[in-house]
Write a protein that holds these residues in place. Structure first.
Motif, PDB file in Angstrom:
ATOM      1  N   LYS A1387       4.792 -15.989   4.642  1.00 60.48           N
ATOM      2  CA  LYS A1387       5.680 -14.923   4.155  1.00 60.48           C
ATOM      3  C   LYS A1387       5.200 -14.411   2.797  1.00 60.48           C
ATOM      4  O   LYS A1387       5.115 -13.192   2.560  1.00 60.48           O
ATOM      5  CB  LYS A1387       7.107 -15.474   4.060  1.00 60.48           C
ATOM      6  N   ALA A1388       4.922 -15.292   1.896  1.00 61.73           N
ATOM      7  CA  ALA A1388       4.490 -14.870   0.544  1.00 61.73           C
ATOM      8  C   ALA A1388       3.179 -14.105   0.620  1.00 61.73           C
ATOM      9  O   ALA A1388       2.971 -13.116  -0.106  1.00 61.73           O
ATOM     10  CB  ALA A1388       4.344 -16.095  -0.348  1.00 61.73           C
ATOM     11  N   THR A1389       2.327 -14.485   1.529  1.00 62.19           N
ATOM     12  CA  THR A1389       1.035 -13.787   1.658  1.00 62.19           C
ATOM     13  C   THR A1389       1.249 -12.388   2.189  1.00 62.19           C
ATOM     14  O   THR A1389       0.636 -11.416   1.734  1.00 62.19           O
ATOM     15  CB  THR A1389       0.118 -14.587   2.599  1.00 62.19           C
ATOM     16  N   ARG A1390       2.132 -12.275   3.177  1.00 63.52           N
ATOM     17  CA  ARG A1390       2.407 -10.953   3.733  1.00 63.52           C
ATOM     18  C   ARG A1390       2.994 -10.025   2.668  1.00 63.52           C
ATOM     19  O   ARG A1390       2.611  -8.847   2.573  1.00 63.52           O
ATOM     20  CB  ARG A1390       3.386 -11.106   4.922  1.00 63.52           C
ATOM     21  N   GLU A1391       3.912 -10.590   1.918  1.00 64.27           N
ATOM     22  CA  GLU A1391       4.515  -9.766   0.861  1.00 64.27           C
ATOM     23  C   GLU A1391       3.450  -9.321  -0.139  1.00 64.27           C
ATOM     24  O   GLU A1391       3.474  -8.214  -0.667  1.00 64.27           O
ATOM     25  CB  GLU A1391       5.614 -10.556   0.156  1.00 64.27           C
ATOM     26  N   GLY A1392       2.535 -10.167  -0.380  1.00 66.63           N
ATOM     27  CA  GLY A1392       1.462  -9.807  -1.297  1.00 66.63           C
ATOM     28  C   GLY A1392       0.619  -8.664  -0.754  1.00 66.63           C
ATOM     29  O   GLY A1392       0.250  -7.742  -1.486  1.00 66.63           O
ATOM     30  N   TYR A1393       0.266  -8.743   0.522  1.00 69.12           N
ATOM     31  CA  TYR A1393      -0.512  -7.659   1.134  1.00 69.12           C
ATOM     32  C   TYR A1393       0.255  -6.351   1.057  1.00 69.12           C
ATOM     33  O   TYR A1393      -0.318  -5.271   0.780  1.00 69.12           O
ATOM     34  CB  TYR A1393      -0.825  -7.997   2.581  1.00 69.12           C
ATOM     35  N   GLU A1394       1.559  -6.455   1.338  1.00 69.00           N
ATOM     36  CA  GLU A1394       2.358  -5.232   1.346  1.00 69.00           C
ATOM     37  C   GLU A1394       2.425  -4.627  -0.052  1.00 69.00           C
ATOM     38  O   GLU A1394       2.378  -3.402  -0.238  1.00 69.00           O
ATOM     39  CB  GLU A1394       3.772  -5.549   1.879  1.00 69.00           C
ATOM     40  N   ARG A1395       2.506  -5.469  -1.080  1.00 74.35           N
ATOM     41  CA  ARG A1395       2.507  -4.937  -2.434  1.00 74.35           C
ATOM     42  C   ARG A1395       1.181  -4.227  -2.743  1.00 74.35           C
ATOM     43  O   ARG A1395       1.147  -3.201  -3.390  1.00 74.35           O
ATOM     44  CB  ARG A1395       2.741  -6.065  -3.471  1.00 74.35           C
ATOM     45  N   VAL A1396       0.146  -4.832  -2.275  1.00 74.43           N
ATOM     46  CA  VAL A1396      -1.172  -4.210  -2.493  1.00 74.43           C
ATOM     47  C   VAL A1396      -1.230  -2.848  -1.822  1.00 74.43           C
ATOM     48  O   VAL A1396      -1.706  -1.856  -2.384  1.00 74.43           O
ATOM     49  CB  VAL A1396      -2.291  -5.128  -1.956  1.00 74.43           C
ATOM     50  N   ARG A1397      -0.717  -2.811  -0.573  1.00 79.50           N
ATOM     51  CA  ARG A1397      -0.753  -1.534   0.169  1.00 79.50           C
ATOM     52  C   ARG A1397       0.094  -0.494  -0.538  1.00 79.50           C
ATOM     53  O   ARG A1397      -0.286   0.678  -0.659  1.00 79.50           O
ATOM     54  CB  ARG A1397      -0.291  -1.783   1.606  1.00 79.50           C
ATOM     55  N   ARG A1398       1.280  -0.903  -1.010  1.00 73.28           N
ATOM     56  CA  ARG A1398       2.148   0.054  -1.687  1.00 73.28           C
ATOM     57  C   ARG A1398       1.474   0.589  -2.947  1.00 73.28           C
ATOM     58  O   ARG A1398       1.524   1.795  -3.249  1.00 73.28           O
ATOM     59  CB  ARG A1398       3.488  -0.619  -2.042  1.00 73.28           C
ATOM     60  N   GLU A1399       0.890  -0.320  -3.689  1.00 76.75           N
ATOM     61  CA  GLU A1399       0.234   0.102  -4.924  1.00 76.75           C
ATOM     62  C   GLU A1399      -0.926   1.057  -4.610  1.00 76.75           C
ATOM     63  O   GLU A1399      -1.165   2.007  -5.358  1.00 76.75           O
ATOM     64  CB  GLU A1399      -0.285  -1.121  -5.699  1.00 76.75           C
ATOM     65  N   LEU A1400      -1.650   0.750  -3.562  1.00 80.37           N
ATOM     66  CA  LEU A1400      -2.764   1.623  -3.214  1.00 80.37           C
ATOM     67  C   LEU A1400      -2.279   3.031  -2.895  1.00 80.37           C
ATOM     68  O   LEU A1400      -2.837   4.036  -3.347  1.00 80.37           O
ATOM     69  CB  LEU A1400      -3.539   1.055  -2.013  1.00 80.37           C
ATOM     70  N   ARG A1401      -1.252   3.084  -2.132  1.00 81.77           N
ATOM     71  CA  ARG A1401      -0.780   4.379  -1.682  1.00 81.77           C
ATOM     72  C   ARG A1401      -0.029   5.104  -2.800  1.00 81.77           C
ATOM     73  O   ARG A1401       0.001   6.349  -2.833  1.00 81.77           O
ATOM     74  CB  ARG A1401       0.111   4.196  -0.454  1.00 81.77           C
ATOM     75  N   ARG A1402       0.554   4.319  -3.701  1.00 79.74           N
ATOM     76  CA  ARG A1402       1.270   4.983  -4.790  1.00 79.74           C
ATOM     77  C   ARG A1402       0.295   5.555  -5.811  1.00 79.74           C
ATOM     78  O   ARG A1402       0.502   6.642  -6.343  1.00 79.74           O
ATOM     79  CB  ARG A1402       2.210   3.966  -5.455  1.00 79.74           C
TER      80      ARG A1402
END
Length: 1404
Positions: A1387-1402
């Motif tokens: 779970k923590a790893t997935r959340e980390g990936y998602e944060r990375v994706r959000r930051e990339l797109r933002r």
């Protein structure tokens, strides 16, 4: 003494600036003296001296000793004589007749007078007694008479003897013993020399009454005196031996004068004598008759002659019966009879059996003659002459006493009995004087052709009635009545040197031209003796009147040294007239007759030659000249011809020449002698020979007669003084001259005449290869070689001749200045040298140079001390003895005088002028300025604050001492030199070959070393001056002292002498002034710092010098050399520091500087590589040193290798093989691989695997292990990445992942990527490293990838330059999310990936 180190940067900088600004005026030194050979060539002089020594030895051996000629085995008698009818070769010549003064004849006023006469040669008088009147006739002056009439008795005998010391006043130097039939009296005589006729001296006498008279009843017929003043007499009536004893005062046991009879013993000698009367029948008559019978010997046994032998302390007596007795004078008033020789007739017969000359009728001894010790080294001491011309020679016997002795008494200590050793028979065929006076000469047969000519019949003369004889120096004269009334015949005998001299052995002993000789056959002589027997020339001369006395004319006292020699020096026989004829007048004899005094002179070989040359001039006939050459040999003839041609003090025997007065013949005669000298001399010959056993050919030159004659004549002129010591101790212990000034002056004038002749006729010693000489042609090669050797030898003799003449002048000058006082003012070492110095050593030896210079210095110092200008004495020295006082010496004396004037002057301008002049003169005479004198001069300049002299003079002397720069070359070729410690003041010794003048056996390096030492000592004097001026500044600090010091430094730095500059820099650096030197950068500083031997301090200064001189690349080179040197014990850290500085300086090198850009880059690259390797070495050291310390140093191999690491720099191969591999130093191995960029994947992966494994094994706790791994990997990664050779990060990442997977529970999720990031690996490369980008690893390391991407994202946000591939990352994240499991753990790893994706797109 401590000197203040006050010289700061400003002082030295100012000095340098001033020296640069004023360099032109400071460098105006006098030019260096030209390179030339020394004016005093001691080796050449010594070669010439050896030639003279050879001739000294030959002369000493050329004439056999008298004993050798008489003691030939099998020849107990001899009669070898040369008899010539011509005047040339007669042994004596009548010089003149001096008539008896007319004033005497007025005293013959009665028909019957008692008259007696005799010769007193000691006072140059003839005594004539007429009744009781005594006249002393001065035969030298000719007419002067002294008289003595103060006694009444008829005078029968007068003899002069020496007085006893202390009895009479000092003026009395002779006693006249006056005998009458009834008394003997003593008359004191004072004889002094006064000028006489013909440049001679004569005796002026004064007579003193002594009041010493003794009565006697016996008339004394002979008197003899000893050297110590004892007087012995022979009585006429009784024939006894008496002694006239006298003393100063009457005593209890002795009268003032008394007569002692030594022929009778006990008290009888003091008893009165009575005349018996015819009183027959009385007891008194009988007793008196018996006493008289005892006291009065028979007529034939009476003593008729007494002869003293002072050298041997013997008294000989002769009786009328030819019995010889020997007495030894004992204590006062006593004598010891120790031998009586009887039966001489029988003994003579045994020596010459059957000789018609030995007959009882003619055998009567008429005279005894002492043979002086210098006449016979073998001991012949007495000669007896008989009436018919027999001569009996006596010498000591082997036994203490023998059958000759009439008594068995043993001789006293120091005496030996004598025996008859040889009988010399008279000439059998003497020419009658009438024939001798009409010489027969064969007709002229042409030059070079002389055939024997028949001689007319001669009338032999047999001796039978000799009455008087005289003997001296091998010469014998005897007189007998002639066959005409009123005349006497004189037998004249002299050694025939043409028969017994070794010089004539190469020629015929009997030349063809010689007239037949009349020789007696030695009775009992075997044929062919091994050594030449005594051969004499014999002649009969006629003199007017009847002979009363004969005596040799005394030789001048000044000639004593002519026939004596120093100890252990070969001495020619006194009979060798060939040696002495150039040094003394010919021997002369006087014969007193009733007609006057006839003077006879010995005809020498020189006189024969002179007459032969005169004959050539008068008649054009060379025959006599050729006969002379063939008689004496080529070399002797050339020597005497050279004397005739050049002039000599003793040519003319018609009058005694004064010492030192040169006699010269007429120009025509001299020209004939010169031509004969050249013709007879022939030419030198070259002899070659092949050495046995090899093909080596060696050659020697046989000199011509001209060279041999030159050397022979030269040696004979100089012989009296050559080996004599210069000084001796006087009565008061004061040094006095040991050389007779008269003889030295005579020798010098003869030498000067010889030199003048040789200088004016140089062609006499050269080859006649061109010119107008008949038959001249080109000489063959061998002849040219012989001429070359001869001319070299002649040149050495000429050099010695000139030096000897000057040496005589120098010594005479020393005597004029009281040589004893001069010696007393020299130092102890010089006095020691002078005490043992001979005249030869003064001329040719180094000690002579040292001593003469010291004495000249004393003379000059005395002149200066007396405020007398030195010009006068220096001019005298240079004009008379230039080689003992050169121009340079004169310069020094004048310079010293100017220094003295400067010391005394109070006027600054005048003082400066004197100092400048003294410096100029000292520089001009610098070649002769010894080191001790230079020290004194520099000290004077320091005292006078004369910086220019104190600095420039020693520097100039250093240059002068090394004109060929041998010392400078030695300094350049020998960088490591000890301090100069050779003895001060000793110039370099250069030995020369005695024959050729070439240098022998002295290595050039040794000669150079001595020159270097000379220079170094001079430099030290200049530095001493700087130190002295520094001290004055520190002590006083006044502006004047500061000015002098600054000026001294200006002069020192203005020098162009590199060697001095190096000494100066050493001196300044030793005083802590290195920084000031670097600021100044004087001209030779770089060369000095580059000079071997290298030192750390020099290198330190040198690279700093280059930095200050804006040459960083040179500084880098020096630093690199310093870092890499193995000579210096530098710590490794210091070497690394030097390399670091070298890299920095190399990087500072301008690109365009000197067009060295490419080489500079290459050098820089090399330095950087060496720096990296050095860092490896340092790291190795830092690893091993703690290990060694932890072991307590118990591993010697490790200790040695650790120590080696600090002794130099090593390459990577050495570090790997010697250290990294043996000691398994994994970090060091990686470092070596990195530095060397050596790719070995297997090796490097193995190293890293071992490195991780060792940590894991060492740390069981995974957390500790992780920390340790991180602490090891991160520094290595930071150092090595991106080097795959040392840091294969993919393999390292794999190892880290494996460790994390093995310890996933304790090792943080992002530990691996974050460790790699800390190593300096870019995020992109970490993300690309397998297994992070493979699908298989996604499930296991997805969390780690997530953390990597998060960190990467943050880094990209922080830095716009960070590489960040957004699209690729975004796509990858989508993939990771799809593949990620939806478990709670992820779970923590997935959340980390998602944060990375959000930051990339933002953001993107």
């Amino acid at each position: 003494m401590a000197f203040a180190q006050s010289t700061g940067p400003s002082a030295l900088s100012n000095s340098l600036q001033a020296s640069t600004a004023h360099g032109a005026q400071l460098s105006r030194h006098p030019p260096l003296p030209p390179k030339s050979t020394p004016t005093l060539d001691l080796p050449a002089l010594q070669n010439g001296s050896r030639i003279l020594q050879d001739y000294f030895t030959k002369d000493a051996q050329s004439i056999p000793d008298l004993g050798d000629m008489l003691n030939i085995p099998g020849m107990p008698s001899s009669a070898s004589y040369s008899v010539f009818p011509d005047d040339f070769r007669v042994p004596f010549q009548k010089r003149r007749l001096i008539g008896i003064p007319d004033a005497l004849f007025q005293f013959y006023n009665t028909t019957e007078v008692a008259s007696h006469m005799g010769i007193i040669p000691e006072i140059e008088k003839v005594w004539i007694a007429i009744d009781h009147k005594l006249f002393l006739w001065d035969y030298v002056e000719g007419q002067e008479l002294s008289t003595f009439f103060d006694q009444p008795d008829v005078i029968t005998k007068v003899t002069a003897v020496k007085p006893k010391p202390g009895v009479f006043v000092d003026e009395i130097n002779h006693l006249l013993v006056i005998c009458t039939p009834v008394s003997v009296l003593l008359l004191g005589v004072s004889a002094t020399d006064i000028p006489g006729p013909n440049n001679r001296t004569r005796k002026d006498i004064k007579m003193y009454a002594t009041d010493m008279t003794v009565s006697c009843d016996v008339e004394m017929v002979d008197v003899a005196g000893t050297d110590d003043g004892r007087i012995f007499l022979a009585g006429s009536q009784d024939g006894n031996l008496y002694e006239l004893h006298y003393q100063e005062k009457e005593g209890w046991f002795g009268k003032k004068v008394q007569l002692i009879n030594h022929s009778v013993g006990g008290v009888q000698s003091f008893l009165p004598r009575f005349t018996p009367h015819k009183t027959e029948g009385t007891i008194l008559t009988s007793l008196l008759s018996a006493s008289i019978h005892v006291l009065i010997p028979s007529r034939l046994d009476r003593i008729v002659s007494v002869v003293c032998d002072p050298a041997r302390n013997i008294i000989y007596t002769l009786t009328a019966n030819s019995v010889i007795s020997l007495y030894s004078p004992g204590s006062d008033k006593s004598v010891n009879l120790y031998q009586t020789i009887q039966n001489l007739y029988k003994l003579a017969q045994e020596k010459a059996p059957g000789s018609p000359a030995i007959t009882p009728k003619g055998f009567q001894v008429i005279g005894l003659h002492v043979i002086e010790p210098n006449e016979s080294r073998s001991g012949v001491q007495l000669m007896a002459v008989t009436t018919n011309g027999l001569r009996l020679f006596f010498a000591p016997s082997a036994q203490s006493y023998n059958y000759y002795s009439g008594t068995a008494m043993e001789p006293p200590r120091g005496h030996r009995a004598i025996q008859l050793i040889h009988v010399r028979l008279p000439p059998l065929n003497l020419l009658h004087p009438d024939e001798q006076s009409n010489p027969y000469r064969p007709p002229n047969s042409g030059y070079g052709s002389h055939q024997p000519q028949p001689s007319p019949a001669s009338r032999p003369y047999i001796l039978s009635g000799l009455e008087n004889s005289v003997y001296a120096a091998g010469l014998t004269l005897a007189a007998q009545p002639g066959d005409i009334d009123g005349t006497d015949f004189l037998l004249c005998l002299a050694p025939d040197l043409t028969r017994i001299s070794a010089y004539a052995q190469a020629t015929s002993r009997q030349p063809q031209y010689q007239q037949p000789q009349y020789q007696g056959i030695p009775y009992g002589a075997p044929s062919g003796p091994q050594r030449p027997p005594l051969t004499e020339r014999a002649a009969l001369l006629t003199i007017p009147g009847r002979t009363w006395g004969m005596a040799p004319i005394p030789r001048p006292k000044t000639l004593k040294d002519i026939t004596t020699a120093p100890p252990n020096t070969p001495m020619p026989a006194i009979t060798n007239e060939l040696v002495y004829q150039f040094l003394e007048p010919p021997r002369q004899f006087m014969v007193l007759t009733n007609a006057g005094i006839s003077i006879l002179v010995r005809r020498r070989a020189l006189d024969w030659l002179k007459d032969a040359v005169d004959e050539v001039q008068a008649e054009g006939s060379p025959q006599s000249l050729l006969e002379f050459r063939d008689s004496f040999g080529r070399d002797e003839a050339c020597a005497m011809l050279l004397a005739l041609a050049s002039g000599n003090t003793f040519f003319d025997f018609n009058e005694q020449s004064a010492l030192g007065t040169i006699s010269k013949l007429s120009p025509d005669v001299r020209n004939i002698a010169k031509q004969a000298f050249y013709d007879f001399g022939d030419r030198p010959i070259w002899n070659e020979r092949v050495t046995y056993g090899s093909n080596e050919i060696t050659g020697t030159a046989m000199f011509s007669g001209r060279r041999e004659g030159f050397a022979l004549y030269f040696s004979r002129l100089i012989r009296p003084v050559w080996k004599r010591k210069l000084i001796t101790l006087g009565p008061a212990g004061h040094h006095v001259s040991n050389l007779s000034e008269d003889i030295l002056l005579m020798v010098q004038k003869n030498l000067f005449a010889l030199k003048d002749f040789v200088d004016q006729n140089p062609h006499l010693f050269h080859s006649t290869t061109t010119g107008d000489h008949a038959g001249a042609r080109a000489a063959p090669a061998n002849d040219q070689e012989a001429w070359k050797v001869e001319q070299n030898s002649v040149a050495e003799l000429q050099s010695l001749l000139a030096r000897t003449i000057e040496g005589a002048s120098f010594f005479l000058l020393l005597n004029d200045h009281r040589i004893g006082d001069l010696i007393a003012q020299t130092d102890a070492e010089t006095q020691k040298i002078i005490n043992s110095l001979t005249f030869e050593e003064l001329i040719t030896g180094r000690n002579g140079v040292v001593a003469s210079r010291a004495l000249v210095n004393v003379i000059i110092d005395l002149q200066i001390g007396q405020q007398i200008a030195v010009d006068t004495i220096s001019d005298v020295l240079q004009s008379r003895c230039g080689s003992f006082c050169s121009t340079d010496d004169v310069m020094l004396y004048k310079a010293k005088e100017n220094t003295r004037k400067a010391l005394e002057s109070r006027n600054p301008i005048e003082r400066q002028n004197h100092l400048s002049e003294s410096l100029r003169l000292f520089m001009k005479g610098a070649r002769s300025l010894d080191f001790e004198k230079l020290q004194q001069v520099v000290a004077d300049y320091q005292q006078l604050k004369y910086a220019q002299g104190a600095i420039e003079l020693p520097l100039f002397c250093a240059e002068v001492l090394d004109l060929d720069h041998q010392g400078l070359q030695y300094w350049h070729s020998h960088p490591i030199l000890p301090p100069p410690d050779a003895p001060s003041g000793q110039p370099p010794q250069v030995s020369l070959n005695a024959a050729s003048g070439s240098v022998i056996a002295v290595p050039a390096a040794e000669v150079g070393k001595e020159f270097w030492q000379q220079r170094a000592r001079c430099y030290d004097l200049a530095l001493t001056s700087l130190e002295a001026f520094e001290f004055v500044v520190s002590a006083k600090g006044d502006p004047e002292a500061e000015r002098v010091r600054s000026h001294a430094y200006e002069l020192a730095f203005a020098s162009t002498d590199e060697m001095f500059h190096c000494r100066l820099y050493e001196w300044l650096i030793s005083r802590g002034l290195a920084d000031e030197l670097l600021e100044m950068r004087p001209p030779y500083l770089e060369a000095y710092l580059q000079r071997d031997p290298p030192t750390v301090d020099k290198y330190q200064l040198l690279w700093q010098f280059y930095v200050k001189d804006n040459r960083p690349l040179k500084a880098a080179e020096v630093l690199a050399a310093l870092a890499e040197s193995v000579e210096f014990p530098l710590p490794l850290a210091r070497r690394l520091e030097y390399l670091t500085l070298a890299v920095g300086n190399a990087k500072a090198h301008p690109i365009s500087a000197g067009g060295q850009h490419e080489s500079a880059i290459a050098f820089l690259t090399d330095l950087e590589e060496k720096l990296e390797v050095a860092q490896v070495q340092l790291e190795t050291y830092n690893i091993l040193l703690p290990r060694l310390q932890s072991q307590g140093g118990r591993d010697p191999d490790l200790a040695e290798k650790v120590e080696i690491l600090e002794k130099g720099l090593y390459n990577v191969t050495e570090l790997y093989q010697v250290y990294a591999e043996p000691y398994d130093l994994l970090p060091v191995k990686l470092l070596i691989l990195h530095v060397s960029q050596h790719r070995d994947d297997k090796l490097v992966t193995e190293i890293w695997s071992r490195l991780i494994d060792e940590i894991v094994e060492k740390y069981p706790n995974p957390v500790d292990a992780a920390d340790r791994i991180q602490s090891q990997v991160v520094p290595l990664g930071q150092r090595f990445f991106p080097s795959d050779a040392a840091f294969p990060f993919r393999h390292i990442a794999l190892l880290l992942v494996r460790f994390q997977l093995a310890n996933v529970d304790v090792v943080p999720t992002g530990w691996v990527p974050r460790v790699l990031v800390q190593c300096g690996i870019p995020y992109a490369e970490i993300w690309d490293i397998p297994p992070f980008n493979t699908q298989a690893a996604v499930q296991t390391l997805s969390a780690a990838i997530c953390i990597l991407l998060q960190d990467w994202l943050e880094a990209a946000k922080r830095s716009s330059t960070e590489f960040f591939p957004v699209d690729r990352i975004d796509s990858a994240v989508e993939v990771y999310l799809k593949e990620l499991q939806t478990t709670e753990a992820m779970k923590a790893t997935r959340e980390g990936y998602e944060r990375v994706r959000r930051e990339l797109r933002r953001n993107w």
